[in-house]
Motif scaffolding. Structure first.
Motif, PDB file in Angstrom:
ATOM      1  N   PHE A 165       1.312  -0.121   3.173  1.00 51.23           N
ATOM      2  CA  PHE A 165       1.751  -1.495   2.947  1.00 51.23           C
ATOM      3  C   PHE A 165       2.684  -1.632   1.764  1.00 51.23           C
ATOM      4  CE2 PHE A 165      -2.090  -1.913   5.398  1.00 51.23           C
ATOM      5  CZ  PHE A 165      -1.764  -2.903   6.293  1.00 51.23           C
ATOM      6  N   GLN A 166       3.300  -2.823   1.742  1.00 48.91           N
ATOM      7  CA  GLN A 166       4.274  -3.099   0.698  1.00 48.91           C
ATOM      8  C   GLN A 166       3.641  -3.290  -0.672  1.00 48.91           C
ATOM      9  OE1 GLN A 166       6.524  -6.696   1.333  1.00 48.91           O
ATOM     10  NE2 GLN A 166       7.677  -6.392  -0.530  1.00 48.91           N
ATOM     11  N   ASP A 167       2.664  -4.205  -0.701  1.00 50.21           N
ATOM     12  CA  ASP A 167       2.211  -4.639  -2.006  1.00 50.21           C
ATOM     13  C   ASP A 167       0.967  -3.870  -2.415  1.00 50.21           C
ATOM     14  OD1 ASP A 167       1.415  -5.890  -4.235  1.00 50.21           O
ATOM     15  OD2 ASP A 167       1.262  -7.891  -3.377  1.00 50.21           O
ATOM     16  N   SER A 218      -2.104  -6.031  -3.248  1.00 53.47           N
ATOM     17  CA  SER A 218      -2.932  -6.789  -2.305  1.00 53.47           C
ATOM     18  C   SER A 218      -3.386  -5.949  -1.113  1.00 53.47           C
ATOM     19  CB  SER A 218      -2.197  -8.052  -1.837  1.00 53.47           C
ATOM     20  OG  SER A 218      -1.445  -7.800  -0.678  1.00 53.47           O
ATOM     21  N   SER A 219      -2.968  -4.681  -1.044  1.00 51.91           N
ATOM     22  CA  SER A 219      -3.356  -3.900   0.123  1.00 51.91           C
ATOM     23  C   SER A 219      -4.649  -3.116  -0.099  1.00 51.91           C
ATOM     24  CB  SER A 219      -2.232  -2.961   0.543  1.00 51.91           C
ATOM     25  OG  SER A 219      -1.943  -2.076  -0.486  1.00 51.91           O
ATOM     26  N   LEU A 220      -5.251  -3.283  -1.276  1.00 52.28           N
ATOM     27  CA  LEU A 220      -6.530  -2.606  -1.520  1.00 52.28           C
ATOM     28  C   LEU A 220      -7.607  -3.637  -1.809  1.00 52.28           C
ATOM     29  CD1 LEU A 220      -5.221   0.210  -3.863  1.00 52.28           C
ATOM     30  CD2 LEU A 220      -6.014   0.485  -1.522  1.00 52.28           C
ATOM     31  N   ASN A 221      -8.753  -3.443  -1.213  1.00 53.88           N
ATOM     32  CA  ASN A 221      -9.877  -4.329  -1.465  1.00 53.88           C
ATOM     33  C   ASN A 221     -10.311  -4.186  -2.924  1.00 53.88           C
ATOM     34  OD1 ASN A 221     -12.283  -5.687  -1.558  1.00 53.88           O
ATOM     35  ND2 ASN A 221     -13.104  -4.793   0.322  1.00 53.88           N
ATOM     36  N   PRO A 222     -10.205  -5.265  -3.708  1.00 58.64           N
ATOM     37  CA  PRO A 222     -10.509  -5.153  -5.138  1.00 58.64           C
ATOM     38  C   PRO A 222     -11.955  -4.766  -5.416  1.00 58.64           C
ATOM     39  CG  PRO A 222      -9.626  -7.336  -4.590  1.00 58.64           C
ATOM     40  CD  PRO A 222      -9.823  -6.613  -3.306  1.00 58.64           C
TER      41      PRO A 222
END
Lengths: 285, 329, 324, 318
Positions: free
Chosen positions: D91-93, D96-100
């Motif tokens: 993904f790009q971002d 935001s593409s990883l579950n925090p």
């Protein structure tokens, strides 16, 4: 490793919260109140229901530090036992409301479409009735008792949690990690359970904390108008109601239980404020 | 804009229908027989049955619902079981009291709450802010009925300045409105403060500062107007809390309003009154929310333009024309 | 042309948070000549924006602190002015354009009003004249004046940035601070906006401080360049100095990281590692950890500013001999 | 040899309040194993939707998708599960593409858990080796994404995409959120991985210099349609479509001796809602004339070079 994760999340919030001295004090007060509620029989100097007509409306004494009410019952003991009803009304009703609210909010927010539309329209209807009016009516219709007051308060406050959860889920749903989870074959259930709820619950935690305070307030109001906890079981709101009859001569009888309500609600609100700051990502980064 | 209002008014209908259905079902599933309640324990089963028949309680739910709606459309809210008078008439007599109380309380809390919120936000993290916020928190945490009693004890009994109950003249309204307003004033102040701080953090505020505007203008023109938008929504919700709160306040101060009426009905299980009372109060609330939504749409161009884009364009062209004529002359 | 418009001396800015102190800008010296465009190049968190905001004194209030330094604008130290006097300079003599056009405009005021407001603030003119001039400004940036009374949400990103530019230029500022003005825009829109800025700059004779991370944009638009790394200016000079005779290893590393359009090498040559934590800066050269030519000496103390050619300064020990 | 991926006349429409949005409109391409297809265009051109549709993260409206010769346009549930082990996305971002709420190792292990069939120890070992492959130090195993910088986060995303040993990866602007020095590190890593595992990439980006560098073939998209497609050197040497020309000329080049004339386009990208049948670029094109109102078809101008412009020959000769 599962364990470390949970600890670390808690630890992180605690680390932030610790800096806020007021919130720590509030947390301490709340824990204390819960302990008082649990150990009331050991802490109360007298049985709460024991009447002593000789001591009716008596002022403070060594034996009865806060004096006695119009039936001669020990006010301090009644306040201590009263903690039980208030804590139950605050915590249990919020637990009911929050669980239902989280479920409705997550499902509506995650699936969207007609599921969302339907649940939101139903909540519209629900919320058009002023919350306190709804709780009062429910309590009256179900019949006054502690259990029914808890149910009435719980049902009355569901929409708030559902809406906050839904709004929060809507923002989380747009995150790329949800798509990433789909790309690795995670099921809807797993996505909601492991991805959506843990990330969306932040704003709700604050709401829940403050909700406990709000339910303690509303619960005491229910008891005050006679639709909550029934005598002779001591409850702060009911005690205030009882003290109205001697308000002119003995205003302190109403003062103490009111202060108790205020302190417990204040503690919830202060902790909620503290948690909001601790959970706010903007302050973290 | 008219389209927007009409659309919102139409959306009210299912909500009100839904509320009446919910109330009807609630009453239906509760244990206890209204007819038995009315007649008392001594009444025979035959008497009770006769009354049930008379009240139409034996009909199936959809029939009763249909009848209720039909009567409602004719302005008939049923007859009180206790007073035997038409519910609509009784409510109409009581309505002005509740409206006055709610409007007074809301006005008071808005007028005091908003300035306090702004003041705290502008003095963020100073002792002024801390004091304001702490006082607000205490006020929010106080049971309003308790505060009402304390007010009576102090201003009514101890000082003797104000009547302890009844609203025969303006003095009578002071204590109930203050009692109602206290917690909500604090709520508005807190909301105003946090929205203000939120807005002050945003980029366009920096842009405004970079233009060389005075801090006054940045705060009161650019930040305040934006921060007011969410506060308006909260004020709508506050009417709801006020309407709920009027139940207790009217009882404490003996104000003959809708709240007191409903409370009496609840104690006596006067079902027609409960049913219509909830519907009327919710209807009031819904209308208020509608008004708030309209104000909201008027203030926020992002919502307004969904309904009035064409008119805006026209205004723009008009202005451009004017400027051009100035240029040529 | 050689007249100094702005001179920053030993500027240092810190952000104080609950956790730590962020040393955002340290001992920055920078000169902007009249009429020139200077590019401030560096990566995220290097301190570029902080430098620009310090000039206008619009750093976020509770946490940011200008620790030391002087900022002379036409000979007066901006840091010594009162807030009132500063307001007269902001938007009038020095204007600023921000990175994100989506959030830089007040959502509930018309774009025309927002431009007219700035004009009226700094000029003694009637409201009507202000409106007229604001409409002219809109036309100047290529927006038909019919759109004067529309709201920001009715504009696309590129158009919003034009509005912001119109607002910034509305009082004919002597200095324009442009903070990544085209980063949020698409390439073709970026070309439009850069082109427009260039022609307006020529027309109005404005000096520009252009903050960017894109060396391509710098090559296209700037006269001189300052390379910022970890709160310091590590190299500065004319575009020729930087693009043809870059001497600081960091500058060289930046060029090595860029994929070239005309030559295809099997792999890029990135700089290893990452920028040091701004709360915990190394005592010596800040590029030490990542520098391919670092020696023990580099870790000891801050490297000196070495003037390797007239007007070309490099903050590196290696540059002492007069590299390039 | 059958190509790894073949897309025929793919369409993806969205219904909106204002009409039908033609996000991807009649796109066809083939992609050989081990190659990289670059998809270039500005925001709103449908490049991201194209990648998502190929992966079935959203369902196609029309058209066909073949993977290793199999028709996978409408896969059954089981087939889709299998497919997702072979096709992955980066993904790009990275923010935001990883579950925090998941640590680095949990995030990388997640696909292994979901596939099943491995013991916990095996999965842990696999996770460590993946971390090693993408250059993440083992000490970050129990870190949370917010504790790491963008470059490291993107490495986690890559490791997770690699976990199921896919053959094909859609890279959706994987480096555009990163600083140049980090960007170069990630690009090199992706090239290394492609060599090592024989991966096939579909590289979606707006950054033309990156796409030129990494792709074998480039597809230029405008408002949901492909306007030009060619081997990457050919595209840059011999640009045919007026939009591609403007796009290429607009890239700022970090070289002060190669000042080029920027072709400035009129106006801005409109949205592809209820588009007219003719050339979608027409309104902004300097060469537009009557016949551009006709639908444009991709025409092969030289072997492998396709352009969707009815006037390309005239423009080339002028």
């Amino acid at each position: 490793m599962q364990k470390r994760r949970k600890q670390s999340r808690l630890h992180e919030v605690w680390h932030q919260l610790k800096k806020n001295k007021v919130a720590v004090v509030a947390l301490f007060i709340l824990v204390l109140l819960i302990l008082v509620a649990i150990f009331a029989p050991f802490l109360a100097p007298h049985p709460y229901e024991k009447q002593n007509s000789k001591l009716a409306n008596a002022g403070p004494s060594r034996e009865h530090p806060l004096g006695n009410d119009r039936l001669g019952r020990d006010i301090l003991s009644r306040l201590i036992y009263g903690t039980r009803q208030s804590m139950q009304m605050g915590i249990v009703s919020v637990a009911i409301a929050a669980v239902i609210g989280i479920l409705i909010g997550s499902v509506a927010g995650y699936y969207g479409g007609w599921v969302d539309n339907l649940s939101m329209r139903l909540l519209d209807i629900y919320q058009a009735i002023p919350m306190f009016l709804l709780s009062v009516s429910l309590a009256a219709i179900l019949g006054p008792s502690l259990r029914n007051a808890i149910i009435a308060l719980g049902i009355g406050t569901v929409p708030g949690y559902a809406r906050i959860m839904r709004a929060s889920v809507l923002t989380v749903r747009e995150k790329e990690y949800i798509e990433a989870a789909k790309a690795i074959n995670a099921s809807d259930f797993r996505i909601i359970w492991k991805y959506i709820i843990p990330n969306a619950i932040g704003p709700l935690i604050v709401q829940i904390t403050m909700g406990v305070g709000a339910c303690i307030l509303a619960g005491s109001a229910l008891s005050f108008i006679g639709l909550g906890v029934q005598p002779p079981i001591p409850e702060w709101g009911a005690m205030i109601s009882d003290a109205r009859r001697v308000m002119r001569e003995h205003p302190t009888h109403a003062l103490y239980p009111g202060l108790c309500v205020m302190i417990s609600v204040l503690a919830c609100n202060l902790l909620g404020d503290g948690l909001r700051d601790a959970l706010d990502p903007r302050l973290k980064n | 804009m008219v389209r927007f209002v009409i659309k919102r008014l139409l959306m009210l209908i299912p909500v009100l229908l839904g509320i009446s259905l919910v109330v009807l079902i609630l009453i239906d599933v509760t244990p206890g027989d209204p007819a038995r309640m009315m007649l008392g324990a001594q009444a025979t089963q035959e008497q009770v049955n006769a009354l049930r028949e008379e009240l139409g309680l034996n009909d199936p739910l959809p029939v009763r619902y249909g009848r209720f709606i039909w009567q409602l459309l004719h302005g008939d809210l049923g007859t009180s079981l206790m007073t035997k008078r038409p519910v609509a008439t009784e409510m109409w007599e009581r309505f002005p009291y509740t409206l006055t109380l709610v409007v007074l309380g809301t006005t008071l809390s808005v007028l005091i709450g908003i300035p306090i919120g702004i003041y705290a936000a502008v003095h963020q993290r100073t002792w002024k802010d801390n004091t304001a916020i702490f006082l607000a928190l205490i006020s929010v945490s106080m049971p309003s009925f308790w505060f009402a009693l304390l007010l009576i004890r102090f201003f009514g009994v101890y000082l003797g300045w104000l009547p302890v109950s009844g609203v025969d003249d303006w003095k009578g309204w002071v204590l109930p409105s203050v009692a109602m307003a206290l917690g909500l004033t604090a709520l508005i102040a807190r909301q105003m403060r946090s929205d203000m701080l939120e807005v002050l953090r945003q980029d366009f505020i920096t842009t405004a500062r970079a233009k060389g505007l005075s801090e006054r203008r940045v705060v009161y023109r650019h930040a305040l107007k934006n921060a007011m938008i969410p506060v308006i929504m909260v004020i709508g919700g506050i009417f709801g809390v006020m309407l709920g709160g009027s139940l207790i306040t009217e009882v404490i101060y003996s104000i003959p309003g809708l709240g007191q009426y409903i409370m009496t009905a609840l104690y006596n299980r006067d079902y027609p009154v409960i049913q219509s009372g909830i519907l009327v109060v919710s209807g009031m609330f819904a209308v208020i929310i509608l008004i708030v939504d309209v104000i909201f749409a008027l203030v926020d161009p992002r919502i307004r333009s969904q309904y009035t884009r064409k008119e805006k364009r026209k205004a723009g062209r008009q202005l451009a024309k004017e400027t051009k004529t100035v240029e040529t002359t | 042309m050689d007249e100094k418009l702005l001179e920053i001396r030993n500027l240092a800015v810190e952000y104080h948070t609950d956790e730590a102190v962020v040393y955002a800008v340290n001992n920055v010296n920078l000169t902007v000549k009249k009429g020139e465009t200077i590019g401030l190049v560096g990566e995220t968190g290097a301190g570029k924006t902080t430098i620009a905001r310090s000039i206008l004194r619009i750093l976020p209030p509770p946490t940011a602190r200008i620790v030391s330094g002087e900022i002379f604008f036409n000979g007066t130290d901006l840091l010594k002015l009162s807030e009132k006097e500063m307001q007269k300079i902001r938007g009038n003599k020095i204007a600023m354009i921000f990175q994100d056009p989506m959030t830089a405009l007040n959502p509930i005021e018309t774009v025309g009003f927002q431009i007219a407001e700035a004009i009226q603030r700094h000029n003694k003119i009637t409201r009507f004249e202000a409106v007229k001039r604001a409409s002219e400004m809109l036309e100047m940036v290529g927006i038909p004046m019919e759109r004067y009374s529309e709201y920001p949400h009715q504009f696309s990103g590129g158009m919003k940035q034009r509005v912001v530019i119109a607002m910034a230029l509305s009082c004919n500022p002597e200095l324009l601070l442009a903070d990544e003005p085209t980063t949020a825009l698409d390439v073709t829109i970026q070309a439009q906006v850069l082109d427009m800025m260039e022609s307006l700059k020529r027309q109005l004779g404005t000096s520009v401080v252009l903050i960017t991370h894109d060396l391509g944009v710098v090559a296209d638009t700037c006269d001189s360049v300052a390379v910022v790394y970890a709160g310091e200016i590590v190299e500065r000079g004319t575009v020729e100095h930087i693009f043809d005779f870059a001497a600081h290893p960091y500058t060289l590393g930046l060029f090595g990281s860029l994929p070239q359009l005309d030559s295809k090498e099997p792999r890029l040559k990135p700089i290893k590692g990452m920028m040091p934590d701004p709360t915990n800066l190394p005592p010596g050269c800040r590029f030490y950890e990542r520098c391919p030519e670092a020696t023990a000496e580099c870790a000891e103390g801050p490297p000196p500013d070495v003037e390797v050619a007239p007007g070309h300064t490099v903050k590196c020990i290696k540059a002492r001999g007069g590299a390039a | 040899m059958t190509p790894l991926l073949e897309v025929r006349n793919l369409r993806k429409y969205f219904k909106t309040r204002y009409g039908t949005l033609h996000a991807v409109d009649d796109v066809s391409f083939t992609l050989e194993k081990g190659k990289t297809l670059g998809v270039v265009g500005e925001s709103g051109c449908g490049k991201t939707t194209l990648g998502r549709t190929v992966l079935h993260l959203t369902e196609p409206t029309d058209g066909q998708i073949f993977f290793e010769g199999r028709d996978i346009t409408y896969p059954r549930k089981k087939e889709l599960r299998k497919l997702r082990e072979e096709m992955q996305i980066i993904f790009q971002d990275p923010y935001s593409s990883l579950n925090p709420r998941m640590t680095v190792s949990e995030a990388i292990m997640e696909p292994l858990i979901l596939r099943g069939g491995m013991s916990r120890d095996e999965m842990l070992e696999e996770t460590r080796s993946l971390m090693d492959t993408v250059g993440l130090a083992a000490r970050f195993e129990n870190s949370y994404p917010h504790e790491l910088d963008g470059g490291r986060r993107q490495r986690i995303g890559i490791a997770r995409a690699l976990a199921l040993k896919p053959k094909f990866i859609v890279c959706d602007e994987p480096v555009s959120a990163l600083d140049v020095s980090i960007q170069a590190q990630i690009i090199n890593l992706m090239l290394d991985l492609q060599e090592e595992f024989g991966l096939t990439y579909m590289f979606v980006t707006h950054d033309l210099s990156v796409v030129k560098y990494i792709s074998d073939e480039i597809m230029v998209m405008y408002l949901g349609q492909v306007v030009e497609k060619a081997p990457s050197d050919e595209l840059f040497a011999n640009t045919l479509h007026p939009y591609s020309k403007a796009l290429l000329s607009a890239i700022p080049i970090p070289n002060i001796h190669k000042k080029r004339k920027r072709i400035l386009l009129r106006g801005e990208l409109t949205s592809p809602i209820n588009p007219k049948p003719g050339c979608r670029f027409m309104a902004r094109c300097d060469y537009a004339m009557e016949k551009c109102n006709e639908p444009q078809v991709l025409e092969e101008s030289s072997p492998g070079h396709f352009v969707a412009c009815c006037r390309y020959k005239e423009i080339m000769n002028s």
